[in-house]
Design a protein around this motif. Structure first.
Motif, PDB file in Angstrom:
ATOM      1  N   TYR A   1     -13.139  53.955  -7.214  1.00 43.81           N
ATOM      2  CA  TYR A   1     -11.976  53.762  -6.339  1.00 43.81           C
ATOM      3  C   TYR A   1     -11.959  54.941  -5.387  1.00 43.81           C
ATOM      4  N   GLY A   2     -11.173  54.833  -4.331  1.00 42.67           N
ATOM      5  CA  GLY A   2     -11.182  56.023  -3.477  1.00 42.67           C
ATOM      6  C   GLY A   2     -10.307  55.944  -2.247  1.00 42.67           C
TER       7      GLY A   2
ATOM      8  N   ASP B   1     -11.687  57.917   6.790  1.00 41.82           N
ATOM      9  CA  ASP B   1     -11.741  57.096   7.999  1.00 41.82           C
ATOM     10  C   ASP B   1     -10.342  56.639   8.373  1.00 41.82           C
ATOM     11  N   ILE B   2     -10.084  56.680   9.647  1.00 39.66           N
ATOM     12  CA  ILE B   2      -8.825  56.152  10.156  1.00 39.66           C
ATOM     13  C   ILE B   2      -9.160  54.837  10.851  1.00 39.66           C
ATOM     14  N   PRO B   3      -8.516  53.772  10.459  1.00 38.11           N
ATOM     15  CA  PRO B   3      -8.893  52.454  10.989  1.00 38.11           C
ATOM     16  C   PRO B   3      -8.792  52.387  12.507  1.00 38.11           C
ATOM     17  N   ALA B   4      -9.667  51.623  13.081  1.00 40.70           N
ATOM     18  CA  ALA B   4      -9.725  51.516  14.544  1.00 40.70           C
ATOM     19  C   ALA B   4      -8.406  51.021  15.126  1.00 40.70           C
ATOM     20  N   TRP B   5      -7.691  50.174  14.392  1.00 40.37           N
ATOM     21  CA  TRP B   5      -6.448  49.638  14.964  1.00 40.37           C
ATOM     22  C   TRP B   5      -5.428  50.767  15.175  1.00 40.37           C
ATOM     23  N   ARG B   6      -5.530  51.821  14.394  1.00 34.49           N
ATOM     24  CA  ARG B   6      -4.605  52.953  14.554  1.00 34.49           C
ATOM     25  C   ARG B   6      -4.878  53.681  15.857  1.00 34.49           C
ATOM     26  N   TYR B   7      -6.180  53.885  16.129  1.00 31.58           N
ATOM     27  CA  TYR B   7      -6.545  54.513  17.407  1.00 31.58           C
ATOM     28  C   TYR B   7      -6.127  53.637  18.574  1.00 31.58           C
ATOM     29  N   ALA B   8      -6.355  52.314  18.397  1.00 30.20           N
ATOM     30  CA  ALA B   8      -5.996  51.381  19.467  1.00 30.20           C
ATOM     31  C   ALA B   8      -4.502  51.483  19.772  1.00 30.20           C
ATOM     32  N   ALA B   9      -3.699  51.640  18.733  1.00 33.60           N
ATOM     33  CA  ALA B   9      -2.250  51.734  18.940  1.00 33.60           C
ATOM     34  C   ALA B   9      -1.904  52.984  19.758  1.00 33.60           C
TER      35      ALA B   9
ATOM     36  N   ARG C   1      -1.678  65.954   1.699  1.00 32.91           N
ATOM     37  CA  ARG C   1      -1.067  64.620   1.482  1.00 32.91           C
ATOM     38  C   ARG C   1      -2.118  63.628   0.988  1.00 32.91           C
ATOM     39  N   LEU C   2      -3.320  63.808   1.491  1.00 35.44           N
ATOM     40  CA  LEU C   2      -4.402  62.948   1.014  1.00 35.44           C
ATOM     41  C   LEU C   2      -4.619  63.193  -0.473  1.00 35.44           C
TER      42      LEU C   2
ATOM     43  N   ARG D   1      -9.151  48.760  -4.000  1.00 40.55           N
ATOM     44  CA  ARG D   1      -9.936  49.840  -4.600  1.00 40.55           C
ATOM     45  C   ARG D   1     -10.184  50.962  -3.602  1.00 40.55           C
ATOM     46  N   ILE D   2     -10.474  50.592  -2.358  1.00 40.82           N
ATOM     47  CA  ILE D   2     -10.778  51.609  -1.338  1.00 40.82           C
ATOM     48  C   ILE D   2      -9.612  51.634  -0.350  1.00 40.82           C
ATOM     49  N   GLN D   3      -9.021  52.800  -0.209  1.00 43.76           N
ATOM     50  CA  GLN D   3      -7.832  52.925   0.627  1.00 43.76           C
ATOM     51  C   GLN D   3      -8.062  53.929   1.752  1.00 43.76           C
ATOM     52  N   PHE D   4      -7.080  53.964   2.671  1.00 40.37           N
ATOM     53  CA  PHE D   4      -7.176  54.848   3.834  1.00 40.37           C
ATOM     54  C   PHE D   4      -5.978  55.787   3.855  1.00 40.37           C
ATOM     55  N   PRO D   5      -6.061  56.849   4.644  1.00 39.38           N
ATOM     56  CA  PRO D   5      -4.924  57.788   4.685  1.00 39.38           C
ATOM     57  C   PRO D   5      -3.670  57.096   5.204  1.00 39.38           C
ATOM     58  N   ASP D   6      -2.532  57.466   4.609  1.00 39.59           N
ATOM     59  CA  ASP D   6      -1.256  56.874   5.035  1.00 39.59           C
ATOM     60  C   ASP D   6      -0.782  57.474   6.343  1.00 39.59           C
ATOM     61  N   SER D   7      -0.841  58.796   6.405  1.00 44.42           N
ATOM     62  CA  SER D   7      -0.244  59.441   7.579  1.00 44.42           C
ATOM     63  C   SER D   7      -1.296  60.290   8.278  1.00 44.42           C
ATOM     64  N   VAL D   8      -1.139  60.413   9.579  1.00 46.04           N
ATOM     65  CA  VAL D   8      -2.071  61.203  10.373  1.00 46.04           C
ATOM     66  C   VAL D   8      -1.288  62.190  11.232  1.00 46.04           C
TER      67      VAL D   8
END
Lengths: 323, 656
Positions: free
Chosen positions: A140-141, A145-153, A266-267, A287-294
């Protein structure tokens, strides 16, 4: 006829003794069932935390993990170790056994996934984890990586009418581009990807990209975004007035327009939360997650150089880096 | 006159070095010369280089209106040097030489003199020159190598933005910000001949507030007379800044150096010990691009001389500078104003003097096309005695591709007379020296054609050719009237120089860096001026290796051929009746006459410096060992200067 008193008395005794024995066995059986839970409720779980190195970022994440797990419902004993120490003294440490392994950094994740096939392995601070790692059932982990949709926003906020994001990639990062396309589905933002096979062609390829996309996003590609080539890309984007999002605040300091950075502590908390859920026997949704806050960082000087007009309210959302 | 002979051992080393460089030429394969990173997330942690030029704004080195070189923090840490300016020796086009173990001299492109009197040295944009003699005493900079982020070297006239003294070039020493320091460090350096330095540095960024404090002691020795020439300086500096709104800061800083150092002002004068204090207080703020900077500098030193006894100098400068930037269409305009109030005096001189100088400057960058930029700049300075001086600059920069650019620059710089040249009045038994209030500024006009290619597969190259026209050179004029020598400073003559530089560096991999450069300068020999020493040919090379374990090694080679120099007038010219070999003890002036030999040449030399160290990854400590003059070359860097000895220094640094 005389009754065989002994016999009947013996039977009674036997019956009484048998009953006691049966009761005793039953009690023993029940205790076997109950005892583990009882002892489990009191005995802390041993969790091994492996750090790739003593880099301050890894240490910060590890502190976050410790902070969370110290207050978790499941009592935990943390055994923190550097990967280098495990290489020299691993057998002794690992022979103690552990309920769960937390690995911080790619090298530690690599090591843990290969050595621990039964205990759950939770990785953290891994950028663009390889397929073999995330396909393991016990792994798990939390990626970096920050999803591309976040950058797009964020690009949508910075650039009026933004609808096309550009990326440069090489043979090594083809998979990442496909992942980004999937992440952008449904956002209304298209992805323009230009492959770089020859670095001397970088200026021309960037010209190509600038004519088709409104911004450039850095992806985890060691060929393009190391500290030798990255400054060139930053320079070329500024010259072409192409908004560029870097991989980290160091890119923003060097001249990228902005970056989305992760708070490593926070990570660590999120990693601890995932680990605690697994220790409690709960299966996480993903199982595989991304950071909540940036933490968004903005280079005001670059914004000015490329002609971006930003209002105060938007600027206030960023941590400002000014050259 | 000596003859430069390459010793067999030195020749073998030089040949090997050249052979290695030739064989190491890149095959042009893209992707080879790249960093190999073990964990992908280290892409997030890596430092990305930013290049700032002395165009008073942050732009890429490819777009700079002047040829610039950058000495990075990595270069400084790998050198093992205790002096912040020692690395200037290895920059193409820069003449660097030591008068003794302490006093360093910097010149550029053949325009040089003692104590860097033709170069403007800045520390975080603040000039450090001494208006008494227009010299830069870099030893007094209140900083240590641990505190230096980078050193920018801009070659060619820089008066358009920085005014007087930015004559042959500008050296900008940029210190680390509180954010970059992010902790504390203690460094100890010890070397042969009891040289050493001890420093501590602490700095942190706490949200909007940043602070930095640096202190230490540095002890230096003469290169030849090791027993009796130990000098020491206590240095301290600090900085505080507060970001009151996004992108806007208010800041305050201070710094001082106190102690003794050995100084050599001219070839014909002996070294003397200067003792005293040099310090500053500085404050300012910026609001977006608007920047206001104010500082006060106080300098008070003294020395003993055979002719004049104990002399005390003092000057106070109060400077204020304001600068802003405006963007309109395809133009980017930097403009501003500066003023300086100076109070100068010395006990043996006639009086205290006050001067008020002011200036206006502006430089516009016009993006003519996407690939071509035109820089047009002008600065006007006013001096109470020398009057107005104008410094224009035109620079055309054209990008041949995204990573190559050519540049044609024409610029003019000026240098006001030094205080002593205007006001020094002395009298002795056989001489009378008078200050000259009517001196015109010295002027330098330079034309330069340059080409730079940056980052082609980790290979950076630059080449530049220049022509300098040097006018109204100020120097001593000596006339004999009866038995008395009348000495004054005058605008004596003009001369011209031309030259060429070639510089390349190759980052072969994350572990290996190779550099080489070559400089050529031809100069006209004008009579009667103090000049040099300036070698015609100069070659520098460097190989640096970093192992992933933290071990590293750095070898630097410097070779220069015979160097021209002039002490000014020869004894025969000013007094044909006298012999140049005057007996000693007949007075300081007679001894000085004996050293006036006109133009001469100094032997060339080959120098090798080796440093190596260990910096365990992600640990808080590092150590380094440096050997200067590895092959014990027996040479002087200045006529009548000390012979350079081999020295070894060891450094230990711990971070918290």
């Amino acid at each position: 006829m005389r009754k065989k008193r002994g016999h009947s008395g013996g039977r009674a005794c036997l019956e009484n003794g048998l009953g006691t024995a049966v009761l005793g066995i039953l009690a023993l059986l029940v205790s076997f069932l109950l005892l583990p839970s009882a002892s489990q409720a009191g005995r802390p779980e041993r969790v091994m935390v492996i750090l790739s190195s003593s880099h301050p970022s890894y240490l910060e994440c590890s502190r976050g993990v410790s902070e969370y797990l110290e207050g978790a419902p499941v009592p935990v004993v943390l055994d923190q170790v550097l990967l280098q120490e495990l290489h020299s003294d691993g057998r002794r440490r690992m022979s103690r056994g552990c309920s769960l392994v937390i690995s911080i950094g790619s090298e530690a994740a690599d090591f843990a996934a290969k050595r621990f096939s039964r205990a759950p392995v939770v990785f953290s601070m891994v950028l663009d984890p390889p397929k073999w790692l995330i396909s393991r059932e016990n792994v798990y982990g939390i990626c970096l990586d920050i999803p591309a949709w976040r950058y797009a926003a964020w690009f949508r906020e910075l650039i009026a009418g933004f609808n096309t994001l550009g990326v440069l990639y090489t043979r090594a990062s083809v998979g990442k581009v496909e992942q980004m396309r999937r992440q952008l589905e449904g956002t209304g933002v298209a992805l323009e990807a230009v492959r770089v096979d020859d670095l001397s062609q970088l200026p021309n390829l960037l010209d190509q990209l600038a004519s088709r996309a409104q911004a450039l996003l850095a992806i985890p590609d060691e060929v393009l975004y190391n500290n030798v080539i990255a400054p060139r890309i930053i320079y070329l984007t500024v010259r072409r007035r192409l908004p560029f999002a870097g991989l980290s605040v160091n890119f923003t300091r060097a001249g990228a327009l902005f970056s989305l950075d992760v708070d490593y502590r926070r990570l660590g908390h999120k990693t601890g939360r995932l680990a605690a859920a697994l220790l409690e026997g709960r299966t996480p949704e993903e199982r595989i997650q991304f950071p909540d806050s940036v933490v968004p960082h903005l280079n005001l000087r670059t914004a000015k150089l490329i002609g971006l007009k930003l209002d105060e309210r938007l600027i206030a959302k960023f941590e400002i880096i000014v050259q | 006159m000596g003859e430069f002979r390459l010793e067999k051992r030195q020749g073998t080393i030089l040949l090997f070095f050249i052979w290695y460089l030739v064989l190491s030429c890149p095959s042009g394969q893209a992707g080879q010369a790249l960093a190999r990173i073990s964990a992908k997330e280290s892409l997030l942690f890596q430092q990305i280089p930013t290049v700032v030029t002395a165009s008073r704004q942050t732009i890429s080195v490819l777009e700079s209106p002047a040829t610039a070189a950058v000495i990075t923090r990595d270069d400084i840490l790998h050198s093992g040097y205790s002096s912040v300016t020692e690395l200037l020796r290895y920059v193409a086009g820069v003449e660097f030489f030591k008068s003794n173990g302490v006093t360093t001299n910097v010149g550029m492109r053949g325009v040089n003199g003692l104590q860097a009197n033709n170069v403007l040295v800045l520390v975080d944009g603040r000039p450090i020159f001494n208006p008494m003699r227009n010299t830069n005493q870099c030893a007094l900079v209140p900083s240590f190598p641990d505190d230096i982020e980078r050193i920018e070297v801009v070659k060619g006239p820089g008066s358009v933005l920085y005014g007087s003294n930015a004559f042959a070039g500008v050296v900008n020493i940029i210190t680390r910000s509180p954010r970059d320091i992010g902790g504390a460090a203690a460094t100890a350096m010890a070397g042969t001949y009891r040289e050493g330095s001890y420093s501590f540095l602490v700095g942190r960024q706490l949200h909007r507030l940043g602070f930095k404090l640096l202190g230490g002691w540095t002890q230096m020795n003469s290169v030849s007379d090791h027993d009796n020439n130990l000098k020491g300086l206590l240095k301290m500096s600090g900085e505080l800044d507060y970001e009151y709104s996004p992108g806007s800061k208010v800041r305050a800083s201070f710094g001082f150096a106190q102690g003794r150092l050995a100084v050599k002002h001219s070839i014909v004068m002996d070294c003397f010990d200067q003792e005293g204090f040099d310090g500053f207080l500085r404050g300012g703020f910026n609001y977006g691009d608007l920047d206001l900077d104010v500082w006060w500098r106080h300098h008070e030193t003294s020395a003993d001389f055979p002719r004049t006894g104990h002399v005390r100098w003092r000057f106070d400068n109060v400077n204020a500078a304001i600068q802003d930037r405006a963007e309109f269409g395809t133009n980017s305009l930097i403009y501003g104003a500066e003023m300086r109030w100076a109070s100068l005096g010395a006990t043996s001189y006639d009086d205290w003097h006050q001067q008020f100088l002011y200036s206006l400057f502006a430089e516009d960058r016009w993006r003519v096309t996407g690939d071509t930029s035109l820089f047009l700049g002008l600065r006007a300075d006013h001096h109470p005695l020398a009057g107005w001086a104008l410094s224009p600059r035109i620079s055309l920069v054209h990008s041949l591709s995204g990573s190559q650019a050519v540049r044609l620059s024409i610029a003019r710089a000026f240098k006001y007379p030094a205080y002593l040249q205007n006001y020094l009045d002395l009298a002795g038994s056989c001489y009378v020296q008078k200050g000259n209030r009517d001196l015109d500024p010295e002027k330098l006009t330079s034309v330069e054609l340059a080409w730079q290619a940056f980052g082609l597969s980790g290979f950076n190259i630059s080449a530049a050719a220049f022509y300098n026209r040097y006018e109204d050179i100020i120097d001593l004029s000596v006339k004999k009237v009866g038995p008395v020598f009348h000495i004054t400073h005058e605008n004596l003559c003009d001369l011209y120089q031309y030259g060429f530089e070639f510089d390349c560096s190759w980052r072969q991999s994350k572990s290996l860096l190779i550099r080489a450069n070559y400089s050529y300068v031809w100069k006209e020999r004008a009579e009667g001026i103090t000049f040099g020493p300036v070698p015609m040919h100069k070659i520098n090379g460097e190989v640096r290796y970093d192992h992933s374990s933290g071990l590293w090694a750095d070898l630097r080679i410097h070779w220069q051929d015979e160097a021209d120099y002039s002490t000014g007038l020869s004894a025969e010219k000013i007094d044909p009746a006298s012999s140049s070999a005057s007996p000693a003890g007949t007075g300081g002036f007679e001894e000085m006459k004996a050293r006036l030999v006109g133009w001469d040449e100094m032997d060339g030399y080959l120098l090798a410096d080796l440093s190596m160290g260990y910096s365990p990854p992600d640990s808080g400590w590092s150590m380094a060992l440096a050997v200067h003059n590895l092959f014990h070359s027996n040479y002087r860097e200045i006529p009548e200067g000390g012979r350079m000895d081999t020295t070894v220094t060891a450094r230990l640094s711990v971070q918290f």
